[in-house]
Design a protein around this motif. Structure first.
Motif, PDB file in Angstrom:
ATOM      1  N   ALA B   1       5.501 -11.693  -9.038  1.00  0.00           N
ATOM      2  CA  ALA B   1       6.829 -11.417  -8.507  1.00  0.00           C
ATOM      3  C   ALA B   1       6.764 -10.203  -7.573  1.00  0.00           C
ATOM      4  O   ALA B   1       5.912  -9.347  -7.710  1.00  0.00           O
ATOM      5  N   GLN B   2       7.674 -10.216  -6.631  1.00  0.00           N
ATOM      6  CA  GLN B   2       7.699  -9.130  -5.663  1.00  0.00           C
ATOM      7  C   GLN B   2       8.653  -8.029  -6.123  1.00  0.00           C
ATOM      8  O   GLN B   2       9.615  -8.278  -6.840  1.00  0.00           O
ATOM      9  N   SER B   3       8.355  -6.812  -5.678  1.00  0.00           N
ATOM     10  CA  SER B   3       9.255  -5.693  -5.955  1.00  0.00           C
ATOM     11  C   SER B   3       9.164  -4.685  -4.819  1.00  0.00           C
ATOM     12  O   SER B   3       8.179  -4.677  -4.065  1.00  0.00           O
ATOM     13  N   VAL B   4      10.203  -3.888  -4.704  1.00  0.00           N
ATOM     14  CA  VAL B   4      10.267  -2.877  -3.644  1.00  0.00           C
ATOM     15  C   VAL B   4      10.653  -1.548  -4.274  1.00  0.00           C
ATOM     16  O   VAL B   4      11.588  -1.496  -5.080  1.00  0.00           O
ATOM     17  N   TYR B  25       5.934  -1.733  -1.453  1.00  0.00           N
ATOM     18  CA  TYR B  25       6.235  -3.027  -2.023  1.00  0.00           C
ATOM     19  C   TYR B  25       5.058  -3.527  -2.847  1.00  0.00           C
ATOM     20  O   TYR B  25       3.928  -3.044  -2.707  1.00  0.00           O
ATOM     21  N   SER B  26       5.352  -4.499  -3.686  1.00  0.00           N
ATOM     22  CA  SER B  26       4.327  -5.126  -4.497  1.00  0.00           C
ATOM     23  C   SER B  26       4.448  -6.628  -4.339  1.00  0.00           C
ATOM     24  O   SER B  26       5.529  -7.191  -4.531  1.00  0.00           O
ATOM     25  N   GLN B  71      -1.955  -0.015   2.099  1.00  0.00           N
ATOM     26  CA  GLN B  71      -1.145   0.860   1.253  1.00  0.00           C
ATOM     27  C   GLN B  71       0.144   0.196   0.789  1.00  0.00           C
ATOM     28  O   GLN B  71       0.949   0.839   0.112  1.00  0.00           O
ATOM     29  N   THR B  72       0.317  -1.050   1.151  1.00  0.00           N
ATOM     30  CA  THR B  72       1.536  -1.825   0.822  1.00  0.00           C
ATOM     31  C   THR B  72       2.786  -0.980   1.074  1.00  0.00           C
ATOM     32  O   THR B  72       3.644  -0.817   0.199  1.00  0.00           O
ATOM     33  N   CYS B  91      15.205  -0.935   2.094  1.00  0.00           N
ATOM     34  CA  CYS B  91      14.002  -1.677   2.436  1.00  0.00           C
ATOM     35  C   CYS B  91      14.042  -2.997   1.663  1.00  0.00           C
ATOM     36  O   CYS B  91      14.537  -3.042   0.517  1.00  0.00           O
ATOM     37  N   ALA B  92      13.560  -4.060   2.279  1.00  0.00           N
ATOM     38  CA  ALA B  92      13.602  -5.360   1.615  1.00  0.00           C
ATOM     39  C   ALA B  92      12.377  -6.180   2.002  1.00  0.00           C
ATOM     40  O   ALA B  92      11.823  -6.024   3.092  1.00  0.00           O
ATOM     41  N   VAL B  93      11.982  -7.079   1.094  1.00  0.00           N
ATOM     42  CA  VAL B  93      10.887  -7.997   1.375  1.00  0.00           C
ATOM     43  C   VAL B  93      11.345  -9.429   1.157  1.00  0.00           C
ATOM     44  O   VAL B  93      12.274  -9.695   0.398  1.00  0.00           O
TER      45      VAL B  93
END
Lengths: 115, 114
Positions: B1-4, B25-26, B71-72, B91-93
């Motif tokens: 899963a993604q996270s910011v 972000y991840s 460095q994501t 910030c958003a992904v």
């Protein structure tokens, strides 16, 4: 420049009542979204809608929520029995004119207050 | 899963000073990256985006952000801020090929002081 519009700008309702939040996405867009932002918190994804069906929904989007595109222009979010914790700013967004990804454009939001 | 992650909830800065708003972000897959700005009592406006190509992207009002895959990160910078830049910055992904839902960070309030 085309924009996403939302009505009403502010809705006050009593707990247990049904509310319908309305959005008019940008006319040639194909992907539609609802997000919410509880006061002081981050913006959270609720649901995405494409080709007249839900493509993805979050854990927040439970059975009390539903979305509909009743005609060629409107996109609605219905909350069947509102709770105090549903108080938030609700944003509609739209994107895309084809299968390729485009950025999402947001409406100004509807502030929902549940008393 | 993604996270910011936006580590700074608030960044106070004097007018005409430089500023950097941090975003990490991840994600295990390719992502698209965005900065949105929210002025008081208004909705979200897209400030700039990274979809592909040059890792340095710029907005029309002097902001820029650089995508750093190792460095994501996708930090937002402006060399000289104005009072009118006071706003909340998110910030958003989004993940390529999915429903393209946006996952937002918690936001950073940029407070520009005279």
């Amino acid at each position: 420049e085309p924009e996403v519009t939302q009505t009403p700008s502010h809705q006050v309702t009593q707990m247990g009542q049904e509310v319908i939040l309305r959005c008019v996405p940008i006319s040639n867009h194909l992907y539609f979204y609802w997000y919410r932002q509880i006061l002081g918190q981050k913006v959270e994804f609720l649901v995405s809608f494409y080709n007249n069906e839900i493509s993805e929904k979050s854990e927040i989007f439970d059975d009390q929520f539903s979305v509909e595109r009743p005609d060629g222009s409107n996109f609605t979010l219905k909350i069947r029995s509102t709770k105090l914790e549903d108080s938030a700013m609700y944003f509609c967004a739209s994107s895309g004119t084809s299968g390729r990804y485009y950025e999402q454009y947001f409406g100004p939001g509807t502030r929902l207050t549940v008393t | 899963a993604q996270s910011v992650t936006q580590l700074d909830s608030q960044v106070p800065v004097f007018e005409e000073a430089p500023v950097e708003l941090r975003c990490n972000y991840s994600s295990s897959v390719s992502v698209y990256l965005f900065w949105y700005v929210q002025y008081p009592n208004q909705g979200l406006q897209l400030l700039l985006k990274y979809l592909s190509g040059s890792t340095l992207v710029k907005s029309i009002n002097g902001f820029e952000a650089e995508f750093n895959k190792s460095q994501t990160s996708f930090h937002l910078r402006k060399p000289s801020v104005h009072i009118s830049d006071t706003a909340e910055y998110f910030c958003a992904v989004s993940v390529d090929g999915a429903t393209n839902k946006l996952i937002f960070g918690s936001g950073t309030l940029l407070a520009v002081q005279p």
